[in-house]
Design a protein around this motif. Sequence first.
Motif, PDB file in Angstrom:
ATOM      1  N   VAL A 108       0.830  -1.104   0.006  1.00 56.60           N
ATOM      2  CA  VAL A 108       0.236  -0.016   0.160  1.00 56.60           C
ATOM      3  C   VAL A 108       0.764   1.250  -0.061  1.00 56.60           C
ATOM      4  N   GLY A 109       2.223   1.119   0.661  1.00 53.06           N
ATOM      5  CA  GLY A 109       2.981   2.454   0.651  1.00 53.06           C
ATOM      6  C   GLY A 109       3.548   2.667  -0.691  1.00 53.06           C
ATOM      7  N   ASP A 110       3.962   1.425  -1.374  1.00 54.14           N
ATOM      8  CA  ASP A 110       4.552   1.779  -2.720  1.00 54.14           C
ATOM      9  C   ASP A 110       3.259   2.388  -3.619  1.00 54.14           C
ATOM     10  N   LEU A 111       2.166   1.950  -3.517  1.00 55.90           N
ATOM     11  CA  LEU A 111       1.164   2.381  -4.287  1.00 55.90           C
ATOM     12  C   LEU A 111       0.765   3.804  -3.978  1.00 55.90           C
ATOM     13  N   SER A 112       0.996   4.348  -2.655  1.00 58.92           N
ATOM     14  CA  SER A 112       0.557   5.650  -2.599  1.00 58.92           C
ATOM     15  C   SER A 112       1.708   6.630  -2.867  1.00 58.92           C
ATOM     16  N   LYS A 113       2.959   6.010  -2.846  1.00 63.94           N
ATOM     17  CA  LYS A 113       4.112   7.015  -3.509  1.00 63.94           C
ATOM     18  C   LYS A 113       3.704   7.107  -4.963  1.00 63.94           C
ATOM     19  N   THR A 114       3.392   5.973  -5.615  1.00 66.11           N
ATOM     20  CA  THR A 114       3.294   6.019  -6.995  1.00 66.11           C
ATOM     21  C   THR A 114       2.131   7.096  -7.168  1.00 66.11           C
ATOM     22  N   ILE A 115       1.094   7.025  -6.677  1.00 66.36           N
ATOM     23  CA  ILE A 115      -0.025   7.976  -6.848  1.00 66.36           C
ATOM     24  C   ILE A 115       0.638   9.768  -6.736  1.00 66.36           C
ATOM     25  N   HIS A 116       0.914   9.832  -5.356  1.00 66.71           N
ATOM     26  CA  HIS A 116       1.549  11.175  -5.344  1.00 66.71           C
ATOM     27  C   HIS A 116       2.454  10.934  -3.890  1.00 66.71           C
ATOM     28  N   SER A 117       3.397  11.751  -3.698  1.00 63.26           N
ATOM     29  CA  SER A 117       4.282  11.793  -2.596  1.00 63.26           C
ATOM     30  C   SER A 117       3.515  12.265  -1.435  1.00 63.26           C
ATOM     31  N   ASP A 118       2.599  13.229  -1.721  1.00 64.11           N
ATOM     32  CA  ASP A 118       1.589  13.403  -0.814  1.00 64.11           C
ATOM     33  C   ASP A 118       0.724  12.509  -0.120  1.00 64.11           C
ATOM     34  N   PHE A 119       0.280  11.671  -0.820  1.00 62.39           N
ATOM     35  CA  PHE A 119      -0.587  10.535  -0.252  1.00 62.39           C
ATOM     36  C   PHE A 119       0.342   9.600   0.623  1.00 62.39           C
ATOM     37  N   TYR A 120       1.778   9.756   0.327  1.00 60.25           N
ATOM     38  CA  TYR A 120       2.473   8.758   1.247  1.00 60.25           C
ATOM     39  C   TYR A 120       2.513   9.695   2.549  1.00 60.25           C
ATOM     40  N   ARG A 121       2.994  10.807   2.450  1.00 65.20           N
ATOM     41  CA  ARG A 121       3.315  11.526   3.637  1.00 65.20           C
ATOM     42  C   ARG A 121       2.277  11.659   4.430  1.00 65.20           C
ATOM     43  N   ARG A 122       0.890  12.108   4.048  1.00 64.16           N
ATOM     44  CA  ARG A 122      -0.039  12.384   4.721  1.00 64.16           C
ATOM     45  C   ARG A 122      -1.172  11.090   4.893  1.00 64.16           C
ATOM     46  N   PHE A 123      -0.652   9.858   4.691  1.00 64.23           N
ATOM     47  CA  PHE A 123      -1.246   8.618   4.765  1.00 64.23           C
ATOM     48  C   PHE A 123      -1.778   8.412   6.144  1.00 64.23           C
ATOM     49  N   ARG A 124      -2.982   8.023   6.376  1.00 64.03           N
ATOM     50  CA  ARG A 124      -3.752   7.590   7.715  1.00 64.03           C
ATOM     51  C   ARG A 124      -3.869   6.232   7.662  1.00 64.03           C
ATOM     52  N   TYR A 125      -4.855   5.661   6.526  1.00 66.51           N
ATOM     53  CA  TYR A 125      -5.271   4.347   6.572  1.00 66.51           C
ATOM     54  C   TYR A 125      -5.773   4.161   5.260  1.00 66.51           C
ATOM     55  N   ALA A 126      -5.636   2.765   4.819  1.00 66.27           N
ATOM     56  CA  ALA A 126      -6.346   2.323   3.436  1.00 66.27           C
ATOM     57  C   ALA A 126      -7.441   1.675   3.965  1.00 66.27           C
ATOM     58  N   ARG A 127      -8.674   1.453   2.935  1.00 64.12           N
ATOM     59  CA  ARG A 127      -9.598   0.204   2.901  1.00 64.12           C
ATOM     60  C   ARG A 127      -9.382  -0.469   1.547  1.00 64.12           C
ATOM     61  N   LEU A 128      -9.550  -1.745   1.727  1.00 65.95           N
ATOM     62  CA  LEU A 128      -9.079  -2.857   0.929  1.00 65.95           C
ATOM     63  C   LEU A 128     -10.153  -3.817   0.649  1.00 65.95           C
ATOM     64  N   TRP A 129     -10.435  -3.940  -1.011  1.00 59.27           N
ATOM     65  CA  TRP A 129     -11.350  -4.816  -1.278  1.00 59.27           C
ATOM     66  C   TRP A 129     -10.811  -5.882  -2.265  1.00 59.27           C
ATOM     67  N   GLY A 130     -10.906  -7.066  -2.816  1.00 55.65           N
ATOM     68  CA  GLY A 130     -10.581  -7.851  -3.492  1.00 55.65           C
ATOM     69  C   GLY A 130      -9.673  -8.889  -3.044  1.00 55.65           C
ATOM     70  N   PRO A 131      -8.794  -9.737  -3.917  1.00 56.92           N
ATOM     71  CA  PRO A 131      -8.253 -10.690  -3.257  1.00 56.92           C
ATOM     72  C   PRO A 131      -7.390 -10.787  -2.009  1.00 56.92           C
ATOM     73  N   SER A 132      -6.687  -9.623  -1.803  1.00 60.02           N
ATOM     74  CA  SER A 132      -5.770  -9.405  -0.427  1.00 60.02           C
ATOM     75  C   SER A 132      -6.728  -9.339   0.545  1.00 60.02           C
ATOM     76  N   ALA A 133      -7.846  -8.849   0.646  1.00 57.25           N
ATOM     77  CA  ALA A 133      -8.646  -8.346   1.481  1.00 57.25           C
ATOM     78  C   ALA A 133      -9.151  -9.230   2.470  1.00 57.25           C
ATOM     79  N   ASN A 134      -8.912  -9.625   3.735  1.00 58.52           N
ATOM     80  CA  ASN A 134      -9.728 -10.809   4.772  1.00 58.52           C
ATOM     81  C   ASN A 134     -11.084 -10.438   4.655  1.00 58.52           C
ATOM     82  N   PHE A 135     -11.642  -9.220   4.410  1.00 56.15           N
ATOM     83  CA  PHE A 135     -12.832  -9.051   4.124  1.00 56.15           C
ATOM     84  C   PHE A 135     -13.204  -7.782   3.795  1.00 56.15           C
ATOM     85  N   PRO A 136     -14.271  -7.573   2.962  1.00 57.95           N
ATOM     86  CA  PRO A 136     -14.424  -6.369   1.927  1.00 57.95           C
ATOM     87  C   PRO A 136     -14.399  -5.128   2.699  1.00 57.95           C
ATOM     88  N   GLY A 137     -13.508  -4.107   2.339  1.00 56.12           N
ATOM     89  CA  GLY A 137     -13.159  -2.893   3.319  1.00 56.12           C
ATOM     90  C   GLY A 137     -12.579  -3.003   4.075  1.00 56.12           C
TER      91      GLY A 137
END
Length: 388
Positions: A340-369
Motif C-alpha cells: 500500500v505504501g508503494d502504491l501511495s508513493k506512485t499516486i503522489h508523494s503527498d498521499f504517502y506523507r499524509r497517509f492515515r489508513y487504507a480500505r481494501l477490497w479484492g483478493p488480498s482483503a480478509n473481508f471487504p473494506g
Amino acid sequence: MVTNLPPEAKKKWFEVTLTRNPEERIRLMQEFLSLVPKHKGTDKMVAHIRRQISQLRDEVEKKKRARRGRAPSYFPEKTGAAQVVVLGPTNVGRSSMLRAVTNAMPEVASYPFSTKEPVPGMLPYEDIQFQLVEAPPIMEGSSEGRANGFQILSLTRNADGIIIMVDLAEDPSGLYRMVAEELENSRILTVEPEGEVEIQRRGHGSDIQFIWEGELAGCSAEDAVKLLNEYKIRSALVRVRGRVTLDLVEDAVFGNAVYRPTLVVANKADLAESSASLEELREAAKPLTVLSVSVKEAENLAEVLGSELFNLLGIARVYTKEPGQDHSKVPIVARRGLTVGDLSKTIHSDFYRRFRYARLWGPSANFPGERVGLDRELSDGDIVEIHV
Ligand SMILES: Nc1nc2c(ncn2[C@@H]2O[C@H](COP(=O)(O)OP(=O)(O)OP(=O)(O)O)[C@@H](O)[C@H]2O)c(=O)[nH]1
Ligand SMILES: [Mg+2]
C-alpha cells in the motif's frame, strides 16, 4: 574467482571511471588491459572490457555519421504495462507475429533481413496493453557489433522483458543457443541470478553505504569495502540483492549485468515434422518456458501470448477508489509484491506523507473494506481506497 588485479591496474580502472569522453575512455581502457595479467580468473572480465571498447568505437563512429545526417532512433518510447523486445534470428516470423497480435503492420517477407529498424506495436490483454518491439534480426557476432548488434542489444537491455523467437523447422535449439550466447556476451541475463549488486557512486561523502535487500555470501561487509577501496571507490551506495559473493561485487565495478524475464516462442509449428526438435529446444532453454505456436494458423495467439507475458513479468493491477464511488476503470500497473505504501508513493508523494489508513477490497482483503496500513502487500485485482 576474484581477479586479484595488480594495484596499477586498479588505479588505471579508476582513471577510466573518471572520464566520460569516449575517445579518452578507449585509450585508458586499452592501457588498463595491458596491465591485466592473463589467466582464467580474468578471461571474462577482459572479454567484457574488449566489448566495451568496440561498443565505444562504434558510438564514436555513429556520432560522426549522425553529424552528417540524422541516425534513426533505436529506442521506441515505452508505453503500456511493459516493453517486451521480440528478438530472434532472421526469418523466424517476428514481423508476422507483430501483425497477428498487435496494431503494427511491419513488412512480412519470405526473404531474410526484411526488418531493418525496431518496430513497436501494442498487444491488448484484458484491461492493459503490452508494447512489443520487433528488433532487427540478431546473429552470431551481434554482441561484437555485427549488423547493428550493439543497438539491438542495448534496445534489449533497456526493455522490461524479452521474447526469444526461433523457427521450429530450422534447428530451433541451435538458433536458441546462438541468441542465448549473444545475450550472455552482452551481460543480459535471462534467468534471475541468486544475487545482484548495484554500485551508485557519489561525489560527496567518504564512505560506502550498503542498502541491504539481501546478504553477502562467503565474505564480510569489510571485505567488500576493502575490495571497492582498492578500485578507489570510497563513496558509494551499494545495493545488495539476494545472495552476493565478492566476485559479484567486483563484477559490478566493471558494469552491471541485468536480468530480463524471458519467454521462448517456437514458431512455425505447422511446418515441424515431429516433436523431437521441440523437445530438444525445451531441454536447451531450461528453465525458460517455451511456447510452441504457429503464427500462421493460431486463432487465439494474442490471448495466449498476453497471458504468458502477464505471468512472466509478475504484473499486478491495482484499482483505486474514492469513498462512496466506484473504483477506477483503468488500473495502476505494478509488479507483484508491491505494498500500500508503494502504491501511495506512485499516486503522489503527498498521499504517502499524509497517509492515515487504507480500505481494501479484492483478493488480498480478509473481508471487504478491511482497514490496512502502509506495509500491507497487494495482489492483482485489489481495490484500494486511501485515506489521508
Ligand atoms: N509456415 C509458416 N510460415 C510462417 C509462419 N510465420 C511466419 N512465416 C513465414 O516466414 C517468413 C518470414 O516471416 P517474417 O514475419 O517476415 O519473419 P521475420 O522474423 O520478421 O524476418 P526478418 O525481419 O526478415 O528477419 C514469411 O514468408 C512468413 O510468411 C508460420 O507460423 N508458419
Ligand atoms: Mg521482420
